[in-house]
Design a protein around this motif. Structure first.
Motif, short mmCIF file in Angstrom:
data_model
loop_
_atom_site.label_atom_id
_atom_site.label_comp_id
_atom_site.label_asym_id
_atom_site.label_seq_id
_atom_site.Cartn_x
_atom_site.Cartn_y
_atom_site.Cartn_z
N UNK A 1 -7.67 123.42 -72.57
CA UNK A 1 -7.20 122.33 -71.56
C UNK A 1 -8.51 121.33 -71.46
N UNK A 2 -8.30 120.35 -70.94
CA UNK A 2 -8.97 119.07 -70.97
C UNK A 2 -9.81 119.13 -69.53
N UNK A 3 -11.08 118.78 -69.51
CA UNK A 3 -11.74 118.73 -68.17
C UNK A 3 -12.58 117.26 -68.28
N UNK A 4 -12.29 116.63 -67.16
CA UNK A 4 -12.95 115.08 -67.07
C UNK A 4 -13.83 115.00 -65.97
N UNK A 5 -14.72 113.97 -66.15
CA UNK A 5 -15.74 113.43 -65.15
C UNK A 5 -15.08 112.69 -64.09
N UNK A 6 -14.31 113.12 -63.22
CA UNK A 6 -13.67 112.48 -62.15
C UNK A 6 -14.46 112.12 -61.05
N UNK A 7 -15.56 112.61 -60.79
CA UNK A 7 -16.54 112.28 -59.59
C UNK A 7 -17.57 111.50 -60.22
N UNK A 8 -17.88 110.28 -59.49
CA UNK A 8 -18.84 109.52 -60.00
C UNK A 8 -19.94 109.61 -59.42
N UNK A 9 -21.06 109.61 -59.73
CA UNK A 9 -22.52 109.52 -59.13
C UNK A 9 -23.24 108.63 -59.22
N UNK A 10 -23.75 107.98 -57.91
CA UNK A 10 -24.80 106.96 -58.11
C UNK A 10 -26.14 107.42 -58.34
N UNK A 11 -26.64 106.40 -59.56
CA UNK A 11 -27.80 106.95 -60.11
C UNK A 11 -29.15 105.75 -59.89
N UNK A 12 -30.08 106.16 -59.36
CA UNK A 12 -31.30 105.00 -59.23
C UNK A 12 -31.54 104.58 -60.74
N UNK A 13 -31.58 103.26 -60.86
CA UNK A 13 -32.21 102.36 -62.23
C UNK A 13 -33.53 101.88 -61.97
N UNK A 14 -34.33 102.82 -62.75
CA UNK A 14 -35.47 102.76 -62.59
C UNK A 14 -36.24 101.44 -63.45
N UNK A 15 -35.62 101.24 -64.35
CA UNK A 15 -35.97 100.05 -65.39
C UNK A 15 -34.99 99.76 -66.41
#
Length: 206
Positions: free
Chosen positions: A157-171
């Motif tokens: 079966x396929x699994x997907x990244x459905x949940x987005x996560x906010x990341x800190x942009x350091x540079x």
């Protein structure tokens, strides 16, 4: 009179022998049916247990990827076998195969992970993986469960990244693609961008 009695006794003996033969045949057929039914029930129970392990593996992979996409995406693809295990109430992934005994039957289970590509026009999953169209948000999971004297069960079966996560942009140090860890220093394009701690948008260069 004596001859008549002998004849009557002989007929009675023949009837007894016929009755015994009929009973033996019925018992034999009944025994075969019972043995066949028990064997069929045993095979069915073993297969149901194996299917339960397959579904549990998929569920563990879903939970692990939902917790952190890199738990699945960073695994070595295709050739390396993994199995799910619980630690502190959470599903984790370990390398190798797992042996599980259910009702005195020893089962072996593992899964592998493969990359997935999508048609750039239709966005449908391509039957043959094309690295140029790699989809970093989808992985294909193959689960195998085997046990003695039976054909192994393999499912996918396929699994997907459905949940987005906010990341800190350091540079903004380097161009990147695919998945990123948090915090990140990658950006998606190098056009009209000057690398550094601050982001500058320029027309024709800075």
């Amino acid at each position: 009179m004596k001859l008549y009695k002998n004849k009557e006794n002989g007929q009675l003996l023949l009837e007894v022998l016929v009755a015994i033969a009929v009973v033996a045949a019925v018992v034999g057929i009944g025994s075969q049916m019972i043995i066949g039914s028990l064997r069929s029930s045993k095979i069915s129970n073993e297969r149901n247990a194996a299917l339960g392990l397959v579904e549990e593996t998929f569920e563990a992979v879903r939970n692990s990827s939902s917790e952190r996409w890199q738990n699945i995406y960073d695994l070595t693809k295709d050739s390396v076998q993994y199995y799910p295990q619980q630690f502190s109430g959470k599903w984790q992934v370990a390398a190798g195969t797992e042996n599980i005994v259910i009702n005195s039957i020893a089962y072996t289970r593992y899964f592998t992970v493969s990359n997935v590509s999508r048609d750039p026009t239709t966005r449908d999953i391509e039957n043959t993986y094309n690295a140029g169209n790699n989809d970093p948000s989808t992985q294909k999971i193959f689960v195998t469960v085997s046990w003695p004297n039976a054909d192994a069960i393999t499912s996918s079966e396929y699994t997907t990244r459905w949940r987005n996560k906010a990341c800190l942009q350091t540079s903004w140090q380097s161009a990147g693609s695919g998945t990123s860890t948090c915090p990140t220093s990658n950006y998606g394009s190098v056009i009209n961008i000057t690398p550094g701690e601050n982001l500058q948008l320029c027309v024709g260069g800075c």
